[in-house]
Design a protein around this motif. Structure first.
Motif, PDB file in Angstrom:
ATOM      1  N   ASP A   1       7.834   4.703   5.071  1.00  0.00           N
ATOM      2  CA  ASP A   1       7.985   3.571   4.158  1.00  0.00           C
ATOM      3  C   ASP A   1       7.178   3.806   2.893  1.00  0.00           C
ATOM      4  O   ASP A   1       6.033   4.292   2.954  1.00  0.00           O
ATOM      5  CB  ASP A   1       7.502   2.270   4.813  1.00  0.00           C
ATOM      6  CG  ASP A   1       8.418   1.824   5.941  1.00  0.00           C
ATOM      7  OD1 ASP A   1       9.627   2.129   5.854  1.00  0.00           O
ATOM      8  OD2 ASP A   1       7.938   1.187   6.885  1.00  0.00           O
ATOM      9  N   ALA A   2       7.754   3.439   1.763  1.00  0.00           N
ATOM     10  CA  ALA A   2       7.019   3.479   0.499  1.00  0.00           C
ATOM     11  C   ALA A   2       6.181   2.202   0.423  1.00  0.00           C
ATOM     12  O   ALA A   2       6.717   1.108   0.338  1.00  0.00           O
ATOM     13  CB  ALA A   2       7.979   3.548  -0.671  1.00  0.00           C
ATOM     14  N   ILE A   3       4.849   2.352   0.500  1.00  0.00           N
ATOM     15  CA  ILE A   3       3.987   1.170   0.514  1.00  0.00           C
ATOM     16  C   ILE A   3       3.351   0.890  -0.849  1.00  0.00           C
ATOM     17  O   ILE A   3       2.914  -0.224  -1.115  1.00  0.00           O
ATOM     18  CB  ILE A   3       2.880   1.301   1.576  1.00  0.00           C
ATOM     19  CG1 ILE A   3       2.038   2.561   1.318  1.00  0.00           C
ATOM     20  CG2 ILE A   3       3.492   1.345   2.972  1.00  0.00           C
ATOM     21  CD1 ILE A   3       0.835   2.683   2.249  1.00  0.00           C
ATOM     22  N   HIS A   4       3.294   1.917  -1.702  1.00  0.00           N
ATOM     23  CA  HIS A   4       2.733   1.697  -3.039  1.00  0.00           C
ATOM     24  C   HIS A   4       3.374   2.653  -4.038  1.00  0.00           C
ATOM     25  O   HIS A   4       3.470   3.854  -3.795  1.00  0.00           O
ATOM     26  CB  HIS A   4       1.215   1.898  -3.033  1.00  0.00           C
ATOM     27  CG  HIS A   4       0.606   1.813  -4.399  1.00  0.00           C
ATOM     28  ND1 HIS A   4       0.776   0.720  -5.227  1.00  0.00           N
ATOM     29  CD2 HIS A   4      -0.161   2.694  -5.098  1.00  0.00           C
ATOM     30  CE1 HIS A   4       0.145   0.917  -6.369  1.00  0.00           C
ATOM     31  NE2 HIS A   4      -0.432   2.115  -6.314  1.00  0.00           N
TER      32      HIS A   4
ATOM     33  N   VAL B   1       4.446   7.963  -5.563  1.00  0.00           N
ATOM     34  CA  VAL B   1       4.826   7.071  -4.471  1.00  0.00           C
ATOM     35  C   VAL B   1       3.961   7.397  -3.264  1.00  0.00           C
ATOM     36  O   VAL B   1       3.888   8.558  -2.839  1.00  0.00           O
ATOM     37  CB  VAL B   1       6.320   7.232  -4.094  1.00  0.00           C
ATOM     38  CG1 VAL B   1       6.683   6.262  -2.967  1.00  0.00           C
ATOM     39  CG2 VAL B   1       7.214   6.982  -5.300  1.00  0.00           C
TER      40      VAL B   1
ATOM     41  N   SER C   1       3.674   5.301   4.053  1.00  0.00           N
ATOM     42  CA  SER C   1       2.943   4.703   5.176  1.00  0.00           C
ATOM     43  C   SER C   1       2.279   5.733   6.083  1.00  0.00           C
ATOM     44  O   SER C   1       1.334   5.416   6.797  1.00  0.00           O
ATOM     45  CB  SER C   1       3.889   3.818   6.008  1.00  0.00           C
ATOM     46  OG  SER C   1       5.001   4.587   6.466  1.00  0.00           O
TER      47      SER C   1
ATOM     48  N   SER D   1      15.402   3.092  -6.729  1.00  0.00           N
ATOM     49  CA  SER D   1      15.026   2.298  -5.567  1.00  0.00           C
ATOM     50  C   SER D   1      16.223   1.541  -5.006  1.00  0.00           C
ATOM     51  O   SER D   1      17.012   0.968  -5.751  1.00  0.00           O
ATOM     52  CB  SER D   1      13.931   1.296  -5.950  1.00  0.00           C
ATOM     53  OG  SER D   1      13.684   0.404  -4.872  1.00  0.00           O
TER      54      SER D   1
ATOM     55  N   ARG E   1      10.382  -6.505  -2.223  1.00  0.00           N
ATOM     56  CA  ARG E   1       9.515  -5.459  -1.667  1.00  0.00           C
ATOM     57  C   ARG E   1       9.133  -4.443  -2.739  1.00  0.00           C
ATOM     58  O   ARG E   1       8.014  -3.926  -2.751  1.00  0.00           O
ATOM     59  CB  ARG E   1      10.198  -4.754  -0.502  1.00  0.00           C
ATOM     60  CG  ARG E   1      10.249  -5.578   0.781  1.00  0.00           C
ATOM     61  CD  ARG E   1      10.860  -4.767   1.917  1.00  0.00           C
ATOM     62  NE  ARG E   1      10.134  -3.523   2.142  1.00  0.00           N
ATOM     63  CZ  ARG E   1      10.590  -2.541   2.919  1.00  0.00           C
ATOM     64  NH1 ARG E   1      11.763  -2.666   3.530  1.00  0.00           N
ATOM     65  NH2 ARG E   1       9.884  -1.437   3.092  1.00  0.00           N
TER      66      ARG E   1
ATOM     67  N   SER F   1       6.341  -6.010  -4.866  1.00  0.00           N
ATOM     68  CA  SER F   1       5.056  -6.046  -4.168  1.00  0.00           C
ATOM     69  C   SER F   1       4.458  -4.644  -4.009  1.00  0.00           C
ATOM     70  O   SER F   1       3.237  -4.493  -3.980  1.00  0.00           O
ATOM     71  CB  SER F   1       5.216  -6.699  -2.793  1.00  0.00           C
ATOM     72  OG  SER F   1       6.080  -5.925  -1.961  1.00  0.00           O
ATOM     73  N   SER F   2       5.299  -3.622  -3.949  1.00  0.00           N
ATOM     74  CA  SER F   2       4.795  -2.262  -3.782  1.00  0.00           C
ATOM     75  C   SER F   2       4.167  -1.727  -5.062  1.00  0.00           C
ATOM     76  O   SER F   2       3.480  -0.707  -5.036  1.00  0.00           O
ATOM     77  CB  SER F   2       5.924  -1.331  -3.335  1.00  0.00           C
ATOM     78  OG  SER F   2       6.861  -1.129  -4.389  1.00  0.00           O
TER      79      SER F   2
ATOM     80  N   PRO G   1      -2.072  -1.594  -2.415  1.00  0.00           N
ATOM     81  CA  PRO G   1      -2.219  -2.270  -1.121  1.00  0.00           C
ATOM     82  C   PRO G   1      -3.685  -2.564  -0.813  1.00  0.00           C
ATOM     83  O   PRO G   1      -4.569  -1.812  -1.192  1.00  0.00           O
ATOM     84  CB  PRO G   1      -1.617  -1.273  -0.132  1.00  0.00           C
ATOM     85  CG  PRO G   1      -1.752   0.051  -0.820  1.00  0.00           C
ATOM     86  CD  PRO G   1      -1.573  -0.233  -2.278  1.00  0.00           C
TER      87      PRO G   1
END
Length: 218
Positions: A175-178, A186, A189, A201, A207, A210-211, A215
């Motif tokens: 998952d791309a978290i940031h 990028v 996770s 994207s 999402r 927020s990314s 985090p």
């Protein structure tokens, strides 16, 4: 796999691409066999050309509505208006309005008809009258009277074939978290990260937004 994954090839460039990537021998050609259940009977698709089997009163109402439909030159601004102009009240009542309200799940008086194009076959008085008799064979009207589908592996076989030919392998299962738009990086996770030149994207917009924030470390 369900509807939406069928391939209707009308573009020679795409046909060549598909053949070079997967090979057309990997596909079956399927002839459409579709029907509409209404008034307690099954009628062939498309409804506006195949009234055979329906009650006489329904056929008469559809034909009369088509003949008496408004021929105003003004361009319809809603799908509801578009149906009345091109097919009339009968066809709207017995098929178009109920079916499209269900499939679109929206008020048809708020839906613009720009999408109809090749997706809704037109008809004529001759076609309607001929369609009141028992058909000799399945209808070939519409863009999807036949389509191709992979013999095995489902539609995913196309994605796998494309992936096999890419110079950079597809990385999945993370998952791309940031996303740092300043450094074009990028963070994933699993602790890895990658830089990019262009980023496309497909994750939900909420999402994605927020990314863009760092985090929390908690």
């Amino acid at each position: 796999d369900h509807t939406g994954h069928f391939l209707h090839i009308s573009d020679e460039h795409f046909k060549t691409f598909l053949n070079d990537t997967v090979g057309l021998t990997a596909f079956d050609t399927v002839q459409r066999r579709s029907a509409i259940y209404s008034q307690g009977v099954l009628t062939q698709y498309p409804f506006q050309m195949n009234l055979y089997g329906l009650p006489t009163s329904v056929m008469a109402e559809c034909i009369e509505g088509f003949v008496k439909r408004s021929q105003k030159s003004t361009e319809p601004q809603t799908f509801h208006q578009w149906v009345l102009k091109h097919f009339g009240k009968g066809f709207g009542k017995y098929f178009f309005f109920s079916y499209n309200k269900k499939i679109l799940a929206y008020d048809l008086k708020k839906v613009h008809p720009a999408w109809t194009g090749r997706f809704v076959p037109s008809t004529s008085l001759e076609s309607i009258i001929k369609g009141c008799s028992k058909p000799d064979a399945p209808s070939t009207a519409g863009y999807n009277s036949s389509f191709i589908y992979p013999k095995s592996g489902g539609i995913e076989c196309i994605i796998r074939a494309i992936g096999d030919k890419l110079l950079q392998p597809i990385q999945a299962g993370r998952d791309a978290i940031h996303i740092d738009p300043i450094t074009r990086t990028v963070h994933f996770s699993n602790g890895t990260k990658t830089t990019y030149k262009h980023l496309i994207s497909t994750i939900p917009l909420t999402r994605l937004l927020s990314s863009l924030h760092e985090p929390s470390s908690s």
